[in-house]
Enzyme design. Structure first.
Site, PDB file in Angstrom:
ATOM      1  N   SER A   1       4.820  -8.178   6.398  1.00 57.42           N
ATOM      2  CA  SER A   1       3.578  -7.418   5.591  1.00 57.42           C
ATOM      3  C   SER A   1       4.605  -7.193   4.345  1.00 57.42           C
ATOM      4  O   SER A   1       5.461  -8.117   3.862  1.00 57.42           O
ATOM      5  CB  SER A   1       4.235  -5.937   5.940  1.00 57.42           C
ATOM      6  OG  SER A   1       3.521  -5.241   5.285  1.00 57.42           O
TER       7      SER A   1
ATOM      8  N   HIS B   1      -2.803  -5.267  11.754  1.00 55.13           N
ATOM      9  CA  HIS B   1      -1.708  -5.775  11.119  1.00 55.13           C
ATOM     10  C   HIS B   1      -0.202  -6.176  11.713  1.00 55.13           C
ATOM     11  O   HIS B   1       0.756  -6.810  11.023  1.00 55.13           O
ATOM     12  CB  HIS B   1      -1.427  -4.911   9.752  1.00 55.13           C
ATOM     13  CG  HIS B   1      -0.521  -5.179   8.718  1.00 55.13           C
ATOM     14  ND1 HIS B   1      -0.408  -6.320   8.361  1.00 55.13           N
ATOM     15  CD2 HIS B   1       0.572  -4.650   8.519  1.00 55.13           C
ATOM     16  CE1 HIS B   1       1.176  -6.452   7.547  1.00 55.13           C
ATOM     17  NE2 HIS B   1       1.223  -4.877   7.511  1.00 55.13           N
TER      18      HIS B   1
END
Length: 268
Positions: free
Chosen positions: A84, A235
Site C-alpha cells: 500500500s 487489500h
C-alpha cells in the site's frame, strides 16, 4: 532520521515497508518465515510506529529516509517489498536510488494518483481523545459510529500506546498524516524515470487498488514488471492469504536476477 526497525535471520537483505496507519509488526509473521533465507529488515516509516515524528510527509522524503537508513545499516543492495503506502515508498526508492534495489515487490498498489479513500478513517481517529481513554474497549466503542468494520477498528487501535502518566497516546503522527494526506495519494515517478530491475506487483482479486488499466503506467516505470493476482484476497493480502503471497514472492525472489538499462540515443 533514525527509523525504528527489527531484523530476523541472516543472508541477503529483504526490507519490508508497511502501509498507511500500519507499523512493522504487521509483517512479522511472514518475516519470520523468510528469515530462513534472508536477513529480513522490518522498518517503521516516519510518523508511524516507533519511528520519529516529522513535520512533513511525502514519498521523496520517505525514500530519502530509507536510503539513509540502508546506508546506516551497511546495506548497499537489497530486495525491497512494500504494501500500500509502503509500496509507493518502495517504488519511489527504486526509481530514485535504483542501485540500492535488487528486486522490487509491490503489494496491492499502483504508482498512479488515488482518490481520497480514508476520510472515514480520519473521522474515526479524530473521534478519540486518547488521553481520556480508560481502556481499548472504550476506544473501540467511540470509534464504532464512524467505522463499522471491527477488523479495521482493531488495526487502527494498534496505534494506541499507554501514556506514562494516564490514558493513551497515538504512536503515529495523526496531525501530519491528515494534513499531508494529499501527498500520500499522489503518484510516484516522473516522465523518463524507470527502474531497470525486476519488479513483482501483487494485487488482491477483491481489492480495487490495482486495475487492469494501471498496467501500462506500471510498465512505463518498471519495464521488467510482472503482475500476479491473489483471487480471494482484498487489500490486506499478507493477512488474508499469507501462504499464497509467501509462495508468489519466494518464487519471484528465486529467479535469476536481470536488469534492463535504457539506452540513451547517440547525438548527431
Amino acid at each position: 532520521m533514525q527509523l525504528n526497525y527489527k531484523t530476523y535471520g541472516e543472508g541477503f537483505p529483504l526490507v519490508i515497508l508497511h502501509g498507511l496507519f500500519g507499523n512493522l509488526d504487521n509483517w512479522q509473521t511472514l518475516a519470520r518465515q523468510w528469515a530462513g533465507h534472508y536477513r529480513v529488515i522490518l522498518v517503521d516509516l516516519r510518523n508511524h510506529g516507533r519511528s520519529p515524528h516529522a513535520d512533513e510527509m511525502s514519498y521523496p522524503l520517505m525514500a530519502h529516509d530509507l536510503a539513509a537508513f540502508l546506508e546506516e545499516q551497511s546495506v548497499d543492495r537489497c530486495h525491497l517489498l512494500g504494501h500500500s503506502m509502503g509500496g509507493k515508498v518502495a517504488m519511489q526508492t527504486a526509481l530514485t536510488y535504483p542501485a540500492l534495489v535488487e528486486k522490487l515487490i509491490v503489494v496491492d498498489m499502483a504508482p498512479r494518483q488515488y482518490g481520497r479513500g480514508h476520510d472515514d478513517v480520519f473521522a474515526a481517529l479524530h473521534a478519540l481523545d486518547p488521553a481520556s481513554l480508560e481502556d481499548r474497549r472504550e476506544a473501540d466503542e467511540r470509534m464504532r459510529p464512524h467505522m463499522e468494520d471491527a477488523g479495521v477498528r482493531q488495526f487502527l487501535l494498534k496505534n494506541l500506546a499507554r501514556d506514562n502518566e494516564e490514558g493513551f497516546r497515538w504512536r503515529m503522527n495523526l496531525e501530519v498524516l491528515h494534513r499531508d494526506y494529499d501527498n500520500l495519494i499522489a503518484p510516484v515517478g516522473t516522465l523518463g524515470q524507470h527502474f531497470p530491475g525486476q519488479a513483482l506487483f501483487v494485487r488482491g482479486g477483491k481489492s480495487g487498488y490495482v486495475h487492469d488499466e494501471d498496467w501500462d503506467g506500471i510498465q512505463a516505470l518498471f519495464p521488467l514488471a510482472e503482475l500476479a493476482t491473489v483471487a480471494d484476497a482484498g487489500h490486506w493480502i499478507h493477512a488474508e492469504r499469507p501462504r499464497e503471497l509467501l509462495s508468489l514472492i519466494q518464487a519471484f525472489l528465486e529467479k535469476p536476477a536481470t536488469r534492463k538499462e535504457r539506452r540513451v540515443p547517440d547525438e548527431g
